[in-house]
Design an enzyme around this catalytic site. Structure first.
Site, PDB file in Angstrom:
ATOM      1  N   ASP A 189      40.540  44.716  41.161  1.00 30.56           N
ATOM      2  CA  ASP A 189      41.299  43.470  41.121  1.00 30.56           C
ATOM      3  C   ASP A 189      40.462  42.332  41.705  1.00 30.56           C
ATOM      4  OD1 ASP A 189      43.614  42.016  40.548  1.00 30.56           O
ATOM      5  OD2 ASP A 189      44.901  43.603  41.331  1.00 30.56           O
ATOM      6  N   ASP A 276      49.874  38.924  35.386  1.00 29.79           N
ATOM      7  CA  ASP A 276      50.621  40.191  35.361  1.00 29.79           C
ATOM      8  C   ASP A 276      51.777  40.152  34.364  1.00 29.79           C
ATOM      9  OD1 ASP A 276      48.917  40.732  37.379  1.00 29.79           O
ATOM     10  OD2 ASP A 276      50.446  41.224  38.865  1.00 29.79           O
TER      11      ASP A 276
HETATM   12  C1  GLA Z   1      47.419  42.213  40.719  1.00 29.40           C
HETATM   13  C2  GLA Z   1      47.181  42.968  39.435  1.00 29.40           C
HETATM   14  C3  GLA Z   1      48.331  43.920  39.169  1.00 29.40           C
HETATM   15  C4  GLA Z   1      48.505  44.870  40.351  1.00 29.40           C
HETATM   16  C5  GLA Z   1      48.682  44.084  41.637  1.00 29.40           C
HETATM   17  C6  GLA Z   1      48.632  44.969  42.863  1.00 29.40           C
HETATM   18  O1  GLA Z   1      48.494  41.343  40.620  1.00 29.40           O
HETATM   19  O2  GLA Z   1      47.029  42.077  38.372  1.00 29.40           O
HETATM   20  O3  GLA Z   1      48.103  44.637  37.982  1.00 29.40           O
HETATM   21  O4  GLA Z   1      47.379  45.703  40.442  1.00 29.40           O
HETATM   22  O5  GLA Z   1      47.661  43.112  41.777  1.00 29.40           O
HETATM   23  O6  GLA Z   1      48.814  44.235  44.041  1.00 29.40           O
END
Ligand code: GLA
Length: 618
Positions: A189, A276
């Site tokens: 990430d 997300d």
């Molecule tokens: C980010 C990523 C998600 C998830 C969260 C975890 O938002 O895009 O897919 O992994 O972090 O905190």
């Protein structure tokens, strides 16, 4: 007027192309896209995040893994069981070793005075026939530390102990994950590069070390893309070192930011293209839209990632099976990773039947790795076409809207001659439709997606480049061009148009040269170089080239050059916007790599160009 061009000798043509000295436009004579890791087809499996966020634990993960086996989903290809955020406790400051939250993962508890270790967990996954994935961040701190502040499972301790991300520990952590613990997959990430700016609330309130963002949440044009890429590259090189058998998957998670479209496939196996996904229909569409126009950037080993499946929740729950089926169909068509985000310990048959649609899994896992391309947009309905192996084609009709809608599927969408009978099989109902010619109207319910497969309809003689996107590598293209008037097309995360497109200009308008629409081909900004894997299978290349009417400026002149294994085979005279298209042909005796170069001369932004009707003949 179409004009035939003479194919002149390579030497005299080369001498006349000084602009080629420009970076990246020189032919390389070979296919330069790297192939790494173990993602020949899009990864399939399960991830803890959408079901549990940071409230994950070993029983939940093991239970879902067991369910993958018991339900038969594992046999259909769901292979990776991936942890996400929440597994870590802290970083030990004496030696930098990451500590596991063993209260959540009891099998990781240190034995006989040893270290906490995920090895027993990973060994169990392997014994069950699965591969195992873990999660980290490319910066110092993770996403949950900025976004899930009420989580009971945030890293604990001093400022330094809570720095669980890779920064300053890349090789140590990757060695731990892959070498010592035996993981097979890592999602990396990027919140550590985005959310810990000096003076930000999270830094002030929670006591993190600030750092100047390389990904600037509010201003994508300020992303320091090269620096972001370099950090991910270092991670990728470390993974390759610690996985000498090459059995790994490297998942890049910059949410489409840092110009990842340009470098994701050079560095990792999949890269997120959007923020997300949530459990709303509109959120699923936003993720889908972020990949639907990036067809030319994916290929075996390197996939666009619109995020994990949200089937089972919100607008995709048991009461919304139409939406759940649409979500699955779209992910299958665009070669998205199929990562289930549901607590499988208690999954209803109706949802299992969706994840378990073997025909759609086969569409997603087709060995050619061609991502679907958008073929039409009629009102609320979009038509997507994906070339499969065995001369077959998958076609999906998506009704984005919340009212019934109709659309006409035509032979042109399937890139077939009007007199070829079209026989479709419905991949949800499994019904064979009566064959038709030319076109057929379909009615769709709100949010419904129909998906069909054709029988072998490929012509043995020639293949359009539009039908082989996985064999095209956008090796070079300009990173910025101002939008044409009213542009509302395939922006990258920074809102910039310009990505290479199948059967459309980079502005998503139909390929059009001097008022003439060209149904198929590749649209790209000039100052670009496309590599095509011809693999000595073809005798002849042909295209109708020109400057696309969608170009914002009429000033520039563009020259089109075709190379075979580094030798110049054909080139056009300089062309301007408004000039009629020109036919370019090249003989391809034994050519393995074809390169299509469009070089702009003159002032102003690079024009959009059309490699119209570009095709390879056997
Ligand atoms: C980010 C990523 C998600 C998830 C969260 C975890 O938002 O895009 O897919 O992994 O972090 O905190």
């Amino acid at each position: 007027m179409l004009r035939k061009l003479l194919i002149a000798s390579a030497a005299s043509l080369l001498a006349a192309s000084p602009a080629l000295a420009q970076d990246g436009l020189q032919p390389t004579g070979r296919w330069t896209a790297p192939r790494m890791g173990a993602a020949a087809t899009p990864p399939m499996g399960w991830n803890a995040w959408n079901a549990f966020r940071t409230e994950v634990d070993e029983a939940k993960v093991m239970g879902s893994a067991q369910a993958l086996r018991d339900t038969g989903l594992a046999r259909l290809g769901y292979r990776y069981v991936n942890l996400d955020d929440g597994w870590w406790l802290q970083r030990r400051t004496s030696d930098g070793r990451l500590q596991i939250r063993t209260a959540l993962f009891p099998s990781a508890t240190p034995k006989d005075g040893g270290e906490a270790s995920f090895k027993p967990f990973v060994d169990r996954m392997h014994a069950m026939g699965f591969k195992a994935g873990i999660y980290t961040d490319v910066g110092r701190n993770a996403c949950s530390q900025a976004w899930d502040l009420k989580s009971p499972n945030l890293p604990v301790g001093t400022v330094q102990e809570r720095e669980v991300g890779l920064e300053g520990h890349v090789d140590q952590d990757i060695g731990l994950f892959f070498g010592e613990w035996g993981f097979d997959y890592v999602k990396v990430d990027a919140c550590g590069l985005a959310d810990y700016a000096p003076g930000s609330a999270v830094v002030a309130k929670n006591g993190y070390r600030p750092s100047d963002p390389l990904i600037v949440r509010k201003d994508p044009t300020a992303d320091r893309s090269q620096a972001v890429r370099d950090l991910y590259l270092e991670v990728g090189q470390s993974i390759a070192r610690h996985s000498p058998d090459g059995d790994y998957v490297f998942s890049i998670c910059t949410w489409g930011r840092g110009d990842v479209r340009a470098w994701g496939g050079q560095v990792g196996n999949l890269w997120r293209t959007s923020p997300d996904i949530g459990s709303r229909w509109s959120s699923m569409l936003r993720s889908f839209d972020s990949v639907a126009t990036r067809t030319l950037y994916a290929r075996p080993g390197a996939w666009n990632d619109p995020d994990m499946l949200f089937i089972g929740a919100g607008d995709f729950d048991e009461a919304h099976l139409t939406e759940a089926r649409s979500h699955f169909t779209l992910w299958a068509m665009v070669n998205a990773p199929l990562l289930i985000g549901y607590d499988l310990r208690d999954a209803p048959r109706s949802l299992l039947d969706i994840w378990g649609n073997a025909d759609l899994i086969a569409v997603n896992q087709d060995p050619l790795g061609n991502q679907a391309a958008l073929a039409a947009h009629q009102g609320d309905v979009q038509i997507l076409v994906k070339t499969l192996s065995g001369g077959r084609t998958a076609v999906a009709l998506l009704n984005r809207g919340d009212k019934p809608a109709g659309a006409t599927l035509s032979s042109q969408h399937l890139r077939l001659a009007a007199d070829v009978p079209i026989a479709l099989r419905d991949l949800w109902s499994k019904a064979d439709l009566p064959p038709f010619k030319g076109g057929r109207r379909f009615e769709l319910g709100p949010h419904e997606t129909l998906v069909f497969e054709t029988r072998d309809t490929a012509s043995a003689g020639s293949v359009l480049l539009s039908e082989m996107p996985a064999r095209i590598h956008v090796a070079q293209e300009p990173t910025w061009a101002p939008p044409a008037d009213g542009f509302d097309g395939p922006a990258d995360a920074a809102g910039r148009p310009g990505g290479a497109q199948i059967d459309a200009s980079p502005y998503r308008t139909p390929l059009t040269v001097a008022g003439r629409t060209i149904p198929h081909g590749v649209g790209v900004l000039a100052n670009s170089r496309l590599e095509v894997r011809a693999e000595a299978e073809f005798k002849r290349f042909s295209a109708r080239v020109g400057v696309d009417d969608a170009s914002p400026s009429a000033l520039g002149e563009v020259r089109f050059l075709v190379y075979g294994d580094g030798q110049l085979l054909a080139r056009s005279k300089p062309l301007r916007r408004g000039q009629p298209p020109v036919d370019l042909t090249a003989r391809l005796q034994g050519v393995r790599t074809l390169e299509l170069v469009a070089v702009a001369h003159g002032e102003g932004p690079p024009p959009a160009v059309a490699w119209g009707g570009a095709k390879l003949a056997r």
